[in-house]
Design a protein around this motif. Sequence first.
Motif, PDB file in Angstrom:
ATOM      1  N   LYS A 149       1.876 -16.519 -11.947  1.00 12.10           N
ATOM      2  CA  LYS A 149       3.152 -16.814 -11.300  1.00 12.10           C
ATOM      3  C   LYS A 149       3.878 -15.517 -10.933  1.00 12.10           C
ATOM      4  O   LYS A 149       4.433 -15.381  -9.854  1.00 12.10           O
TER       5      LYS A 149
ATOM      6  N   ARG B  47       3.974 -13.440  -6.974  1.00 15.22           N
ATOM      7  CA  ARG B  47       5.288 -13.303  -6.343  1.00 15.22           C
ATOM      8  C   ARG B  47       5.667 -11.838  -6.164  1.00 15.22           C
ATOM      9  O   ARG B  47       6.534 -11.515  -5.379  1.00 15.22           O
TER      10      ARG B  47
ATOM     11  N   ALA C 246      11.489 -12.805  -7.668  1.00 10.93           N
ATOM     12  CA  ALA C 246      10.459 -12.748  -8.712  1.00 10.93           C
ATOM     13  C   ALA C 246      10.875 -11.807  -9.835  1.00 10.93           C
ATOM     14  O   ALA C 246      10.489 -11.999 -10.989  1.00 10.93           O
TER      15      ALA C 246
ATOM     16  N   PRO D 244       4.103 -17.707  -0.494  1.00 10.70           N
ATOM     17  CA  PRO D 244       4.205 -18.503  -1.726  1.00 10.70           C
ATOM     18  C   PRO D 244       4.971 -19.809  -1.511  1.00 10.70           C
ATOM     19  O   PRO D 244       4.688 -20.815  -2.160  1.00 10.70           O
ATOM     20  N   ALA D 245       5.895 -19.789  -0.569  1.00 10.76           N
ATOM     21  CA  ALA D 245       6.706 -20.997  -0.374  1.00 10.76           C
ATOM     22  C   ALA D 245       5.870 -22.167   0.124  1.00 10.76           C
ATOM     23  O   ALA D 245       6.288 -23.312   0.026  1.00 10.76           O
TER      24      ALA D 245
ATOM     25  N   ASN E 281      14.159 -18.591  -7.375  1.00 12.47           N
ATOM     26  CA  ASN E 281      13.584 -18.735  -6.045  1.00 12.47           C
ATOM     27  C   ASN E 281      12.475 -17.715  -5.838  1.00 12.47           C
ATOM     28  O   ASN E 281      12.468 -16.665  -6.476  1.00 12.47           O
ATOM     29  N   PRO E 282      11.559 -18.013  -4.907  1.00 17.61           N
ATOM     30  CA  PRO E 282      10.395 -17.130  -4.727  1.00 17.61           C
ATOM     31  C   PRO E 282      10.778 -15.690  -4.373  1.00 17.61           C
ATOM     32  O   PRO E 282      10.018 -14.774  -4.624  1.00 17.61           O
TER      33      PRO E 282
ATOM     34  N   ASP F  75      10.499  -8.270  -1.862  1.00 16.39           N
ATOM     35  CA  ASP F  75      10.921  -9.260  -0.871  1.00 16.39           C
ATOM     36  C   ASP F  75      11.847  -8.670   0.187  1.00 16.39           C
ATOM     37  O   ASP F  75      12.058  -9.280   1.231  1.00 16.39           O
TER      38      ASP F  75
END
Lengths: 370, 828
Positions: free
Chosen positions: B370, B374, B177, A167-168, B173-174, B463
């Motif tokens: 979105k 993520r 999420a 995604p970045a 920040n990604p 993540d």
Amino acid sequence: MSGPNTDYDPVEVTPLKSEEVEAMREAALAAVAAAADLDALKQVRLDHAGDRSPLALANREIGALPPQARKEAGQRVGQARGAINQAIAARQVVLEAEHEERMLADETVDVSLPTTRRRRGGRHPLTLQSELIADLFVAMGYEVAEGPVVEAEWLNFDALNLGPDHPARTMQDTFWTEPADHHVVLRTQTSPVQARTMLTRKPPIYVVCPGRVFRTDEYDATHSPMFHQVEGLVVDEGITMAHLKGTLDHFASQLFGDGITTRFRPSYFPFTEPSAEVDVKCFVCRGTGVDAGGSDACRTCRGEGWIEWGGCGVVNPRVLVACGVDPEVYSGFAFGMGIDRSFMFRHNLEDLRPLFEGDVRFSSAFGTEI
Amino acid sequence: MKAPLSWILDHVDVPEGTTTDDITDRLTLTGLKLEAVESPGRDITGPLVVGRVLTMEPEPQKNGKTINWCTVDVGDANGTGQPQGIVCGAHNFAPGDLVVTVLPGGVLPGGFEISARKTYGHVSAGMICSAAELGLGEDHDGIIVLPADAGTPGEDVRPLLGLDEETIEFEINPDRAYALSIRGIAREVLVSVECASGFRDPALRDTPAANAEGHPVVVEDAEGCPVFVARTVTGFDPAAPTPDFMVRRITAAGMRPISLAVDVTNYVMLETGRPIHGYDADKVQGALVVRRARDGERLTTLDGTDRTLDPGDLVVTDDSGIIGLGGVMGGETTEISGTTTSILVEAAHWDAVSMFRTGRRHKITSEAGKRNERGVDPTICEAAADRVVELLVEHGGAQAHPGVTVVGSAPAIAPVEVPGDLAARVSGMDITEQRSVECLRAIGCDVTGSGTLSVTPPPWRPDLTDAQDFSEEVIRLVGYDLVPSVLPTPPSGRGLTRSQQLRRRVGRTLAGEGFVEVVTFPFIGTEDLDALGLAADDPRRDLLRLSNPLSAEAGYMTTTLLPGVLRAAGKNVGHGNTDLAIFETGTVTLPRHAGPAAILPVDRRPSEEEFAALDAALPAQPLHLAVVAAGDAVAGGWWGEARPVAWSDAVDAVRSVADALGLEVTASAVELAPWHPGRCAELSVDGEVVGHAGEVHPKVCDTFGLPRRTVAAEIDLDLLIARAVHLRQAPTFSSYPVAKEDVALVVDASVPAADVESALREGAGELLESIRLFDVYTGEQVGEGKKSLAFALRFRAPDRTLKEGESAAARDAAMALAAERTGAVQRA
Ligand SMILES: [Zn+2]
């Protein structure tokens, strides 16, 4: 004065009479003293010391005297001529000095006249800022690494743990080149230089890489499709976030002044883990957030006391692996700052466009030093 | 993410006295950066109270308008208890209504200060407010009429309108999420704010078990859609309004209220982070099927766009065909409308990579997309769907259908091995294993073992995959602000490379010569090359094309710095800076038309061959230097006449750079655009061409807005720097006297002076110390097509005084060779 004249009947020679010689000498000395300038003195020399001067003529008469009287007369005339020549020489020195003084006075100029015939040149402030930053790190023992701006996609993204579906990647609006399947981009960051450095050097690695980077940002007061970054990379045994903090604190104080430190906030960059945003203490209000008047919010930091400066973190072990560094042995940190941005708040520039307009009035204002 | 504070605090408790700043400061330090705190009434000060309209007298005005002269009961808010006289231009109210009244002394958004003032023949002591005047959005019918039970006259109206409700905007920040939800933010408050407690998870609720009564769903691609939950409500009142609190919260979160059914799905998405899709159940025909799209299939999405689908896109179909792009955007045919009474609620977990690709492919950015791209907690689909049903029942008068469809289950999460001392090693802080375990548990990890910890991340943290990811979690909770500041000790460096030093030297030299450095963009269009007058086969026309340039006129990477510097020069001239000297150094891009730059694996270092192949695939990018000068080189003044720039200034600029590098440049005539055909020098060092300099072609001057006789040069600086003299030898001088000889030679005008000079130099032999061309004459005395060149020669021997006639003999030999080589004859 005549000497004894006992056994010889002297011939009377009037000009050689001592009174006469004395009179000529007096007249000559008076004329020398009266000479007002070098031309007048020249005339005096001709009149009183030249071949036709009375004393010179008198001197010719000496032969007419009886031998015993010649010596005395010769001495008399010689002394007079010597005195006159001496006076002329002395007068000459005085008059020459006067003449020179007058001549120099006549040559007086207006020293306030303009003197610049040729324009002064100047270097671009971003070049100077880049060099200044490079020098700060070179002073610490770092070297300056470089890489191409048209870069392989793999080095700009994949090697930095930004896989194709990360995604970045959408955070960075990348200029791609054709043909698209050649995987060549305009580098979006100076980070590919990190990868190149690790691929070509063995640790310990201490480098900074200032350079141009590109993003598809429309050109306005705060965005430019081309801007400048400086990236730092350290890979060594036992490197920690504390070393990163120490380095950036030192960098900040060197660039912005003693006592200016940094603050870390958690952030996200694929190539570092942990990652941090770096804020630098506002060097205008020194972190108070209040302007010099003490009432309004500081304009430089908008009252926050801190200014967003860049990103940093501990190099992600995945990046070390892709670049051939053993993460079991080495660890590292990396940081990146906008040179343009640093320049803007360091030099109070609110609109970045003058940096890229090529207006000589802008660069000239900085000359060769910022 | 914009999160209303009250909503966050519905789900977590903070100690009494905790301010918004306390919360945002802590969250900023642990990773949710504060962007802004907003409240709708932020710009409103002074008395803003409930008023009851007692009387209203319509008064027609000469200008055709009718105003109402009202008396309004504002309780004791005006200090007198007497009704307040107010002129109002709106008509959407009646005596007895409760209205929003701002009294004199109040300030409305935009710095609008309210005072008693004379208007339309009355003293109007205040104002009855509309939504727009309060900064609350658009006006519909005029002023705000409050519900009859909203409050009593004189009461502060702020709480009634939620004017003081604060909304915190965070930068997410990604990797966080999960914080795109009230649930995630409340959890962050719990772990970040001191003594926060009582976390109430909005996704933790009892949900009815799956059964066979639900709407049929078939998932053909379980990897793309691991979980699909469907619920149905019936008897929904499509006219039911969205409750105020929900409108306020959705609006504050930056979304637009649409209708109760849509608002509820958005509300639950904001609350739990789980995007929900609602279908008009009556328009869905048969079972829902989840699969990948087939080549050539099409769908018109909710935004009215007809899209051609890609085989990578996940779609939802029914018997009619494709009815939605799964997880990204629904289709038009089953859209909820103003007549929908049955709603099929979809809460599905989608593969994040597919979501990312589909979003990018179709250029769709949505709140749902979105979150889905993520990564969303896959375990909360049932809870989210149940919450939607609950709200539709509660606010829309609907009945929950007993059917519950659940297809698939959340994928299992494998534990990760994390060294217990990793956080300490990474941070340089004294963090014990015990502390690490506490922090990891606080963020929802399951931790077992010691020494090497076995850590299972919570399902909302996709993540967290690598050991080092967990160290960041520990360190941020311990506090980034506590990381000590320690300077590492690099080994001794070697300073700047020679090339880096020389580049600086070049810049300083040119600045010393009066040139000002500029930086321009390296983008170019073919029109720029046309403007230079480049021939069709000029190698500088071989350009690297950008796939996505900012503009078509700048669609390529440039091969020459000249367009940039000429344009910059033209701009300066346009600004009135007509005497000008600028330079630029920058890389140009020369395509090599080599193969693709491979996408190499990342689990190992590339081989030397692979790495070399990457470089070989890139275009050549030599560093160039360009200079432009126009107007006067030396200004006129009290000292004498100005000297305009001449072609030779461009050559000399290059020579000054070459001198700085210890190099000698030779110039020879050449025709090359954009230079004047008779005034362009090809510049060489050691026989290799390094660039060109001379007078710019008059047409090019005109095109770039430059005065005629503007001069320019461009050279390959890399070539020059590569040849720079590294170690200069100390010179030796002769102390014997010099003998000077001047010669004047007449040659054809076409003979280069440099050729005559080199013949003289060679013919003069070893005794020649230097030679200088001091005059060039053309005119009657030498005849048509001829020129006279006058040279000053200096002769000297290293070890003796030259004998009588020796220098003259050398001069004659020099002239003889010049005669032989160039046809030079001694000028009479
Ligand atoms: Zn400040």
